[in-house]
Design a protein around this motif. Structure first.
Motif, PDB file in Angstrom:
ATOM      1  N   GLY A  41       0.816  -1.214   0.000  1.00  0.00           N
ATOM      2  CA  GLY A  41       0.000   0.000   0.000  1.00  0.00           C
ATOM      3  C   GLY A  41       0.844   1.255   0.000  1.00  0.00           C
ATOM      4  O   GLY A  41       2.051   1.216  -0.252  1.00  0.00           O
ATOM      5  N   SER A  68      -4.778   1.791  -5.347  1.00  0.00           N
ATOM      6  CA  SER A  68      -5.608   0.915  -4.518  1.00  0.00           C
ATOM      7  C   SER A  68      -6.998   0.820  -5.126  1.00  0.00           C
ATOM      8  O   SER A  68      -7.427   1.682  -5.878  1.00  0.00           O
ATOM      9  CB  SER A  68      -5.678   1.428  -3.078  1.00  0.00           C
ATOM     10  OG  SER A  68      -6.254   2.714  -3.060  1.00  0.00           O
ATOM     11  N   SER A  86      -2.121  -2.659  -8.093  1.00  0.00           N
ATOM     12  CA  SER A  86      -2.852  -2.227  -6.895  1.00  0.00           C
ATOM     13  C   SER A  86      -2.403  -3.045  -5.685  1.00  0.00           C
ATOM     14  O   SER A  86      -1.843  -4.135  -5.814  1.00  0.00           O
ATOM     15  CB  SER A  86      -4.349  -2.406  -7.098  1.00  0.00           C
ATOM     16  OG  SER A  86      -4.650  -3.784  -7.243  1.00  0.00           O
ATOM     17  N   SER A  87      -2.666  -2.500  -4.495  1.00  0.00           N
ATOM     18  CA  SER A  87      -2.276  -3.205  -3.262  1.00  0.00           C
ATOM     19  C   SER A  87      -2.982  -4.560  -3.196  1.00  0.00           C
ATOM     20  O   SER A  87      -2.407  -5.548  -2.722  1.00  0.00           O
ATOM     21  CB  SER A  87      -2.613  -2.353  -2.042  1.00  0.00           C
ATOM     22  OG  SER A  87      -3.998  -2.058  -2.003  1.00  0.00           O
TER      23      SER A  87
END
Lengths: 352, 352
Positions: A41, A68, A86-87
């Motif tokens: 993140g 995210s 994305s995370s």
């Protein structure tokens, strides 16, 4: 089995993101000091929170990403902009690549599902993954699935869920022949959806090899613990799960209100406080937070998006247990046996 | 409005038949002494029970029939052998002919539904009746429908349910613009079944005239009282209802067990016994027994088949209230207004 249980966390998932997930991971770490973490993140958000949790920081590695997945994003949108970077994706990719043993996300269920199907291979013979929940009952615990991975499904899908759920129950509850029920709106054979009726016929005529088909069960049978495994398509299963959580919360709030209304009640509450604590513990929906994605070749745990730190810790605990006790391998072994049997038997059943 | 509320009871319905229904009717009679009863069923079974309830006997007339509908009978079977002559049919026929103001049965839901459709006329414009339940929530009560009258349904059916349910809420809760939510598995617009999404679009673009569309709600919103009216097709609605009942029972049993485990807990329980009684009253599923059939031109109440006398009394109470406060007329008036509006507006919505 590695010495440590390596846990990948989508640190941006859920309604509250890292402010809840970081403290939650630390709560679980205290309970399982042999865990280590990869947190995916936004480092600018994660680092200051980690600084406040030095114990977690000492066993964590942060992998930065700007991207995210939003809680209200469509799965297709999430895939388009969140794939590879994305995370959520990176968390799943970590288990796929073997960098972690379990992936945990409190993010958008639909997106997590879609990404898991793209990123992680599905088990052979499984058409769609399912989310299985552990449901506390009057007799202990039951496996309830699917609680929201996919909507609808034919009889074959339900039979598949029965095989996966009973494999999970065999392993988690250490019983040889778990009982399986199909969630329906009446115990009479005449009621219910066509798919449920047809699945009932298949399971009755050609039983699973490692489970006992009980028959139809109704909503109130879940809490009663009538069967070890409750099978439903994801729409009704999710509504049952959320309704039970809501009812537990509602009764908790009634009780709190009633116990502060008079001095006798307050005194009574004080004297019985340990008993209340025990009930609260039992009825706390956070304690059973965490659905297991079944049907994938890696372990993915979905935490509720709206959970708090204690609830997220329960999801991490579940992931830890799945790894430490090799539950996935055992479920897959049981599944190979019983779904093989189910498929063979089902053919007989259908031709009969 | 007659002086007395005239209640027709299918005395052979339910899992326990007259042994539960007769005492149940007497409990309700004590609360509403201006009731009178017609009891349909086997006189040889009913008479000795009535003899034990002289108060009820004094205001009851027994109409003998040998025929009763079994709890596990298919609706088509029930119609074939039970039409014109079963206790269930005669009970419905009594309200149709105007001999009684309300019909109450604890019998087989599917059969009751089928017979009601054959015996009693449906409201114009209603395709299928629905069963509405009053659901206790943290904010009071909500109307939840359909809790099991029919399975599945398209967007139009759901919009119809929204109109009927909000009409009922207007009358029962005395609010001008009840809020209406569609039961779904996620609050995001992207989730859920096609029919639910489409119904949401219709209600958003072309609102009902006497209700405010809130949006999607999830299972835990029901107990929270997020909206006054929760709309679902009958399968999920029934599963939600039964699951909530099961959870309430489960938590009650946890509490009882915890409060007898130590002497402190026992003493605490004793001191707080009034508070416990208040909570028990609130969480007792029997207290909300009785679904109202909506969409018919007469009042029909369905009690749970497995209920006890106290629960059946609650169903009789509900029937009494429906008559005494002219709820059916008021619901029908409200419904004429809002469904007329809904249909007109819906056409605009679809063409838009």
């Amino acid at each position: 089995m590695p010495n440590k249980v390596r846990i990948a966390i989508d640190a941006m998932g859920g309604d509250h993101g890292p402010t809840v997930l970081i403290p939650g991971a630390e709560i679980s770490l205290v309970r399982h000091p042999d865990s280590e973490f990869i947190l995916f993140g936004n480092e600018a958000q994660i680092a200051p929170l980690l600084a406040q949790h030095p114990r977690l920081k000492a066993v964590s590695r942060v992998v930065h990403t700007d991207v995210s997945v939003k809680m209200d994003e469509k799965p297709s949108q999430a895939l388009r902009h969140g794939r590879w970077k994305s995370s959520m994706w990176l968390t799943l990719d970590a288990v796929k690549r073997g960098d972690a043993d379990v992936a945990i996300s409190a993010g958008n269920t639909g997106a997590l599902m879609a990404m898991a199907r793209f990123c992680i291979r599905m088990r052979e013979g499984v058409d769609r993954p399912a989310i299985a929940a552990l449901w506390p009952t009057m007799r202990g615990e039951s496996v309830v699935l699917d609680v929201g991975a996919s909507i609808g499904g034919d009889a074959e899908h339900l039979v598949n869920l029965a095989a996966m759920g009973s494999a999970m129950a065999r392993v988690l509850f250490d019983i040889d022949q778990p009982t399986v029920g199909l969630l329906n709106i009446g115990v009479e054979e005449v009621k219910g959806l066509d798919a449920v009726r047809e699945a009932g016929r298949i399971l009755r005529e050609t039983p699973l090899s490692h489970a006992t088909y009980f028959g139809f069960v109704e909503g109130d049978d879940i809490g009663r613990g009538t069967v070890d495994v409750v099978v439903s398509e994801g729409f009704s299963g999710n509504i049952a799960l959320k309704t039970a959580e809501g009812t537990a919360r509602q009764l908790g709030s009634y009780l709190r209100a009633a116990m502060t209304r008079t001095w006798q009640a307050k005194l009574g509450y004080f004297l019985a406080r340990h008993a209340f604590a025990a009930v609260r513990e039992k009825m706390d929906p956070r304690k059973v937070n965490g659905g297991v994605f079944l049907g994938l070749n890696n372990i993915v745990i979905k935490s509720h998006g709206g959970t708090d730190a204690e609830g997220f810790a329960a999801a991490v605990d579940l992931g830890y247990d799945m790894v430490r006790y090799e539950l996935l391998e055992k479920i897959n072994q049981a599944l190979s046996r019983s779904s093989g049997a189910a498929v063979a038997e089902k053919k007989v059943g259908i031709s009969a």
